[in-house]
Design a protein around this motif. Structure first.
Motif, PDB file in Angstrom:
ATOM      1  N   ARG A  23       0.288   6.420   2.047  1.00 37.67           N
ATOM      2  CA  ARG A  23      -0.444   7.263   1.066  1.00 37.67           C
ATOM      3  C   ARG A  23      -1.149   8.296   1.513  1.00 37.67           C
ATOM      4  N   TRP A  26       1.198  11.231   2.298  1.00 34.90           N
ATOM      5  CA  TRP A  26       1.602  11.780   0.832  1.00 34.90           C
ATOM      6  C   TRP A  26       0.707  12.632   0.482  1.00 34.90           C
ATOM      7  N   GLN A  27      -0.597  12.603   0.643  1.00 39.43           N
ATOM      8  CA  GLN A  27      -1.463  13.686   0.057  1.00 39.43           C
ATOM      9  C   GLN A  27      -1.148  15.086   0.985  1.00 39.43           C
ATOM     10  N   GLN A  36       7.740  11.618  -2.646  1.00 40.64           N
ATOM     11  CA  GLN A  36       7.224  10.551  -2.215  1.00 40.64           C
ATOM     12  C   GLN A  36       8.159   9.791  -1.151  1.00 40.64           C
ATOM     13  N   HIS A 310       7.387   1.120  -4.167  1.00 39.80           N
ATOM     14  CA  HIS A 310       6.144   1.440  -3.225  1.00 39.80           C
ATOM     15  C   HIS A 310       5.742   0.250  -2.622  1.00 39.80           C
TER      16      HIS A 310
END
Length: 457
Positions: A23, A26-27, A36, A310
């Motif tokens: 995560r 991913w930013q 993603q 995910h």
């Protein structure tokens, strides 16, 4: 030896770190125009010995142990096995979901273009990769001693020709291309490329063991499975859809019986294709393709896709990242090989697919998009490398070289595609079910008519 409780506790912590790292990455990646799945792949490599292990070796080895010493002998750590099996389950379930979204009607309308484009996307990269692999055998610590020049050529031909079907499927889904000619054609070409690459790999593995039965079984078993599922399986599964429809009319959101039956078909398909040597993801994908479309399948997709994409799939990438060691590349001769492999991998795929698609009538923008997406090697390339390493075909140096090639070519695939997509949008066009069409036409498929920059990445 760690106990079951020790492995469970450690596994929960590993998944916390994997998901948190993904995560965070991913930013950054979404600002670079990535999807993603590329961020998940990058997180797997960052948590391996090349980055995390270089910064804090003791912590990396404790969190993701790869070996265990017993009686003076080194064996694979049970924790690594847990991560590997979870990743394989995620991969199989994800490919099933991809198959359930595959539109065979679009493919049948453009079968000639798909066939010629797929052939070009295999033959040219295979020739370039085969020649490179042939020359590399005996030139350094790339292949093991049991691999002959022609076998090395076949292995690298497979590695260069492959396109990651699961990776491409995720990119197409996140880019809103799953109902377009471009998305369907790209997936069709990837499926063909992967099938050829796995047959080549099976041939190499079989011949190093002085046994061609493996290659014959892979070819016959793979073709036989596809024919059986399309002709017999699809008809039998109509009863499953009718069963689910009856259950859902009574108010059941997701009928348990039909859902379990669907899982049985999926897992049996994955087992069979793994057993014949074609690999489980193809069986899972075909199982998804032949599933009858209806409310039952929609309910299954809606409830399983988030947990698969995910939670389960990221485990596969961390397993691969643990086998990549960038320190092996810092040698002049090795760096030259890295450059050669990168050039032939990108140019061979992009050039062959783009020119073939354009020759078959696609616009330059749609053809260029096809060529760029074909370079998304991700998952399947990494699976192929793991097989080559565990079967004793390649050494750690070539594994790392090809892993770097995988990261680079996959990373650039989406931005280059988006460049062509933006060009089409500026000229009043979008990629639709019938190819590049004017915006606003019924056949156009772009996320609710929004410009490419607004499509979910």
């Amino acid at each position: 030896m760690p106990s079951f409780l020790d492995l469970t506790i450690h596994f929960f912590l590993q998944m916390v770190v994997i998901l948190a790292a993904y995560r965070l990455v991913w930013q950054l990646f979404k600002r670079l125009g990535q999807v993603q799945v590329v961020a998940i792949m990058a997180a797997g490599f960052l948590l391996g010995p090349s980055v995390f292990g270089a910064v804090w070796p003791s912590a990396q080895h404790w969190l993701f142990p790869t070996t265990l010493s017993i009686g003076g002998q080194s064996i694979p750590h049970p924790s690594l096995t847990v991560v590997y099996v979870l990743g394989q389950l995620g991969l199989v379930l994800y490919m099933f979901l991809v198959g359930t979204s595959f539109r065979t009607s679009i493919l049948s309308d453009h079968i000639k273009v798909a066939g010629i484009t797929a052939s070009a996307g295999v033959i040219v990269p295979m020739a370039l990769g085969g020649l490179t692999g042939y020359l590399l055998v005996g030139q350094g610590d790339y292949f093991t001693g049991k691999v002959h020049a022609w076998q090395g050529g076949l292995f690298l031909a497979a590695a260069i020709a492959i396109t990651s079907f699961p990776m491409l499927a995720w990119i197409i889904h996140d880019s809103g291309l799953h109902n377009t000619r471009l998305g369907t054609m790209a997936l069709s070409c990837a499926a063909s490329d992967d099938a050829v690459s796995w047959i080549l790999l099976a041939t190499v593995v079989a011949t190093t063991k002085s046994n061609m039965n493996g290659a014959i079984l892979a070819l016959a078993g793979g073709v036989g499975f596809v024919v059986f599922m399309l002709v017999v399986g699809s008809r039998a599964l109509r009863r499953l859809d009718a069963w689910g429809e009856r259950e859902m009319r009574s108010g059941t959101a997701l009928p348990v019986g039909p859902f379990i039956a669907m899982l049985l078909v999926l897992l049996a398909s994955a087992w069979f294709t793994d057993w014949v040597g074609v690999y489980s993801v193809f069986g899972a994908f075909i199982a998804g393709v032949v599933m009858p479309r209806g409310r039952l399948l929609d309910a299954v997709r809606e409830r399983t896709e988030p947990i698969v994409s995910h939670l389960l799939l990221p485990a596969f990438f961390i397993f691969t990242g643990l086998n990549t060691k960038l320190s092996l590349l810092f040698h002049p001769a090795t760096l030259i090989v890295v450059g050669v492999v990168l050039v032939i991998s990108f140019v061979g795929k992009f050039g062959a697919v783009t020119l073939a698609a354009r020759w078959q009538g696609m616009s330059w923008r749609e053809a260029g998009s096809m060529g760029s997406l074909a370079n998304a090697r991700g998952l399947m390339e990494l699976v192929l490398l793991n097989v080559g390493l565990t079967q004793g075909l390649i050494n750690q140096s070539l594994y790392t070289i090809l892993a770097v090639m995988t990261i680079v070519t996959t990373f650039v695939a989406t931005p280059i595609y988006r460049m062509f997509e933006r060009s089409a949008w500026k000229n009043g066009m979008v990629f639709g079910a019938d190819g590049e069409t004017a915006r606003g036409e019924p056949t156009s498929v772009v996320a609710e008519g929004k410009p490419p920059s607004a499509v979910s990445a």
